[in-house]
Scaffold this motif. Structure first.
Motif, PDB file in Angstrom:
ATOM      1  N   LEU A   4       0.864  -1.172   0.000  1.00 43.28           N
ATOM      2  CA  LEU A   4       0.000   0.000   0.000  1.00 43.28           C
ATOM      3  C   LEU A   4       0.907   1.230   0.000  1.00 43.28           C
ATOM      4  CD1 LEU A   4      -2.485  -1.099   2.811  1.00 43.28           C
ATOM      5  CD2 LEU A   4      -2.799  -1.333   0.348  1.00 43.28           C
ATOM      6  N   VAL A   5       0.680   2.125  -0.943  1.00 43.29           N
ATOM      7  CA  VAL A   5       1.530   3.301  -1.075  1.00 43.29           C
ATOM      8  C   VAL A   5       0.669   4.553  -0.991  1.00 43.29           C
ATOM      9  CG1 VAL A   5       3.193   4.535  -2.489  1.00 43.29           C
ATOM     10  CG2 VAL A   5       3.168   2.020  -2.492  1.00 43.29           C
ATOM     11  N   GLU A   6       0.891   5.318   0.079  1.00 42.72           N
ATOM     12  CA  GLU A   6       0.149   6.557   0.263  1.00 42.72           C
ATOM     13  C   GLU A   6       0.870   7.715  -0.413  1.00 42.72           C
ATOM     14  OE1 GLU A   6      -0.095   4.471   4.420  1.00 42.72           O
ATOM     15  OE2 GLU A   6       1.402   4.816   2.855  1.00 42.72           O
ATOM     16  N   SER A   7       0.086   8.698  -0.819  1.00 47.16           N
ATOM     17  CA  SER A   7       0.633   9.937  -1.359  1.00 47.16           C
ATOM     18  C   SER A   7      -0.369  11.054  -1.134  1.00 47.16           C
ATOM     19  CB  SER A   7       0.940   9.785  -2.855  1.00 47.16           C
ATOM     20  OG  SER A   7      -0.240   9.510  -3.580  1.00 47.16           O
ATOM     21  N   GLY A   8       0.115  12.288  -1.318  1.00 48.32           N
ATOM     22  CA  GLY A   8      -0.783  13.437  -1.220  1.00 48.32           C
ATOM     23  C   GLY A   8      -0.608  14.281   0.026  1.00 48.32           C
ATOM     24  N   GLY A   9       0.186  13.806   0.971  1.00 45.55           N
ATOM     25  CA  GLY A   9       0.402  14.598   2.167  1.00 45.55           C
ATOM     26  C   GLY A   9       1.167  15.871   1.854  1.00 45.55           C
ATOM     27  N   ALA A  10       0.901  16.917   2.633  1.00 43.74           N
ATOM     28  CA  ALA A  10       1.540  18.207   2.382  1.00 43.74           C
ATOM     29  C   ALA A  10       1.317  19.132   3.564  1.00 43.74           C
ATOM     30  CB  ALA A  10       0.972  18.837   1.113  1.00 43.74           C
ATOM     31  N   LEU A  85      -9.677  21.677   6.824  1.00 40.36           N
ATOM     32  CA  LEU A  85      -8.653  21.118   7.691  1.00 40.36           C
ATOM     33  C   LEU A  85      -8.363  22.016   8.880  1.00 40.36           C
ATOM     34  CD1 LEU A  85      -6.374  19.651   4.928  1.00 40.36           C
ATOM     35  CD2 LEU A  85      -7.298  18.353   6.852  1.00 40.36           C
ATOM     36  N   LYS A  86      -8.056  21.353   9.995  1.00 40.92           N
ATOM     37  CA  LYS A  86      -7.752  22.042  11.245  1.00 40.92           C
ATOM     38  C   LYS A  86      -6.341  21.668  11.701  1.00 40.92           C
ATOM     39  CE  LYS A  86     -12.588  21.404  12.651  1.00 40.92           C
ATOM     40  NZ  LYS A  86     -13.483  20.835  13.700  1.00 40.92           N
ATOM     41  N   PRO A  87      -5.719  22.499  12.511  1.00 44.07           N
ATOM     42  CA  PRO A  87      -4.383  22.144  13.016  1.00 44.07           C
ATOM     43  C   PRO A  87      -4.366  20.790  13.720  1.00 44.07           C
ATOM     44  CG  PRO A  87      -4.815  24.455  13.428  1.00 44.07           C
ATOM     45  CD  PRO A  87      -6.095  23.871  12.893  1.00 44.07           C
ATOM     46  N   GLU A  88      -5.448  20.426  14.354  1.00 44.66           N
ATOM     47  CA  GLU A  88      -5.500  19.131  15.052  1.00 44.66           C
ATOM     48  C   GLU A  88      -5.587  17.939  14.106  1.00 44.66           C
ATOM     49  OE1 GLU A  88      -7.428  21.833  15.620  1.00 44.66           O
ATOM     50  OE2 GLU A  88      -9.498  21.245  16.123  1.00 44.66           O
ATOM     51  N   ASP A  89      -5.717  18.191  12.815  1.00 45.31           N
ATOM     52  CA  ASP A  89      -5.661  17.119  11.820  1.00 45.31           C
ATOM     53  C   ASP A  89      -4.220  16.771  11.460  1.00 45.31           C
ATOM     54  OD1 ASP A  89      -8.476  18.642  10.206  1.00 45.31           O
ATOM     55  OD2 ASP A  89      -8.487  16.845  11.471  1.00 45.31           O
ATOM     56  N   THR A  90      -3.275  17.543  11.971  1.00 40.39           N
ATOM     57  CA  THR A  90      -1.868  17.272  11.687  1.00 40.39           C
ATOM     58  C   THR A  90      -1.469  15.897  12.219  1.00 40.39           C
ATOM     59  OG1 THR A  90      -1.244  19.608  11.709  1.00 40.39           O
ATOM     60  CG2 THR A  90       0.490  18.012  12.188  1.00 40.39           C
ATOM     61  N   ALA A  91      -0.928  15.070  11.329  1.00 38.57           N
ATOM     62  CA  ALA A  91      -0.564  13.698  11.691  1.00 38.57           C
ATOM     63  C   ALA A  91       0.066  13.012  10.488  1.00 38.57           C
ATOM     64  CB  ALA A  91      -1.794  12.920  12.139  1.00 38.57           C
ATOM     65  N   GLY A 110       0.371   0.818   4.952  1.00 35.96           N
ATOM     66  CA  GLY A 110       1.301   1.579   4.136  1.00 35.96           C
ATOM     67  C   GLY A 110       2.332   2.247   5.024  1.00 35.96           C
ATOM     68  N   GLN A 111       3.229   3.015   4.389  1.00 37.68           N
ATOM     69  CA  GLN A 111       4.324   3.627   5.130  1.00 37.68           C
ATOM     70  C   GLN A 111       3.949   4.979   5.727  1.00 37.68           C
ATOM     71  OE1 GLN A 111       3.911   3.906   1.921  1.00 37.68           O
ATOM     72  NE2 GLN A 111       4.273   6.073   1.504  1.00 37.68           N
ATOM     73  N   GLY A 112       2.826   5.527   5.306  1.00 38.36           N
ATOM     74  CA  GLY A 112       2.337   6.789   5.854  1.00 38.36           C
ATOM     75  C   GLY A 112       2.708   7.996   5.010  1.00 38.36           C
ATOM     76  N   THR A 113       1.890   9.029   5.124  1.00 38.65           N
ATOM     77  CA  THR A 113       2.150  10.303   4.457  1.00 38.65           C
ATOM     78  C   THR A 113       1.836  11.423   5.441  1.00 38.65           C
ATOM     79  OG1 THR A 113       1.715  11.614   2.449  1.00 38.65           O
ATOM     80  CG2 THR A 113      -0.167  10.467   3.413  1.00 38.65           C
ATOM     81  N   GLN A 114       2.724  12.419   5.492  1.00 39.56           N
ATOM     82  CA  GLN A 114       2.607  13.479   6.493  1.00 39.56           C
ATOM     83  C   GLN A 114       1.640  14.560   6.042  1.00 39.56           C
ATOM     84  OE1 GLN A 114       4.293  13.920   9.655  1.00 39.56           O
ATOM     85  NE2 GLN A 114       2.780  15.566   9.813  1.00 39.56           N
ATOM     86  N   VAL A 115       0.708  14.886   6.919  1.00 41.99           N
ATOM     87  CA  VAL A 115      -0.193  16.026   6.711  1.00 41.99           C
ATOM     88  C   VAL A 115       0.058  17.018   7.837  1.00 41.99           C
ATOM     89  CG1 VAL A 115      -2.583  16.802   6.700  1.00 41.99           C
ATOM     90  CG2 VAL A 115      -1.951  14.678   5.520  1.00 41.99           C
ATOM     91  N   THR A 116       0.379  18.248   7.459  1.00 40.17           N
ATOM     92  CA  THR A 116       0.617  19.291   8.444  1.00 40.17           C
ATOM     93  C   THR A 116      -0.307  20.464   8.142  1.00 40.17           C
ATOM     94  OG1 THR A 116       2.943  18.648   8.649  1.00 40.17           O
ATOM     95  CG2 THR A 116       2.320  20.809   9.508  1.00 40.17           C
ATOM     96  N   VAL A 117      -1.093  20.849   9.138  1.00 36.64           N
ATOM     97  CA  VAL A 117      -2.038  21.950   8.970  1.00 36.64           C
ATOM     98  C   VAL A 117      -1.587  23.100   9.864  1.00 36.64           C
ATOM     99  CG1 VAL A 117      -4.438  22.675   9.056  1.00 36.64           C
ATOM    100  CG2 VAL A 117      -3.869  20.277   8.548  1.00 36.64           C
ATOM    101  N   SER A 118      -1.260  24.213   9.251  1.00 45.89           N
ATOM    102  CA  SER A 118      -0.786  25.374  10.008  1.00 45.89           C
ATOM    103  C   SER A 118      -1.956  26.281  10.360  1.00 45.89           C
ATOM    104  CB  SER A 118       0.249  26.146   9.199  1.00 45.89           C
ATOM    105  OG  SER A 118      -0.335  26.668   8.020  1.00 45.89           O
ATOM    106  N   SER A 119      -1.843  26.934  11.495  1.00 48.58           N
ATOM    107  CA  SER A 119      -2.925  27.813  11.964  1.00 48.58           C
ATOM    108  C   SER A 119      -2.763  29.229  11.446  1.00 48.58           C
ATOM    109  CB  SER A 119      -2.961  27.825  13.488  1.00 48.58           C
ATOM    110  OG  SER A 119      -1.716  28.219  14.012  1.00 48.58           O
TER     111      SER A 119
END
Length: 119
Positions: A4-10, A85-91, A110-119
């Motif tokens: 499983l390959v994740e993508s799209g995090g940003a 998206l909210k900052p608490e969705d960062t994961a 999968g290996q995971g993809t990073q999502v960072t939500v800035s306030s």
């Protein structure tokens, strides 16, 4: 071996949107269930959403109404559309798949993809 390959995090600002994709090495309809989980720093991995082979979906209360899980049949992938998206969705967001073959249940990640939500 299933991959499983994740993508799209940003990195995105609060209120923005992202779409995550999980591409599978096997036909996604061969799994009983596919899901998204997430893990924030210092916290346990938590359930976000799932879609079963028949198409029914379920969501964590924290994302209900903002996130949508779906399948992209052409790309053999499961998508997670994340809006408002909210900052608490960062994961780190992880794709998960489960199947049962000859009575044996298996769980894939999968290996995971990073999502960072800035306030």
């Amino acid at each position: 071996q299933v991959q499983l390959v994740e993508s799209g995090g940003a990195l995105v600002q609060a209120g923005g949107s992202l779409r995550l994709s999980c591409a599978a090495s096997r036909n996604i309809f061969s799994f009983n269930l596919m899901a998204w989980y997430r893990q924030a720093p210092g916290k346990q991995r938590e359930f976000v959403a799932f879609i079963i082979s028949g198409g029914s979906t379920n969501y964590a209360d924290s994302v209900k109404g903002r996130f949508t899980i779906s399948r992209d049949n052409a790309k053999n992938a499961v998508l997670l559309q994340m809006n408002s998206l909210k900052p608490e969705d960062t994961a780190v967001y992880y794709c998960n798949a489960m199947d049962t073959i000859r009575g044996v249940a298996s769980n894939y990640w999968g290996q995971g993809t990073q999502v960072t939500v800035s306030s």
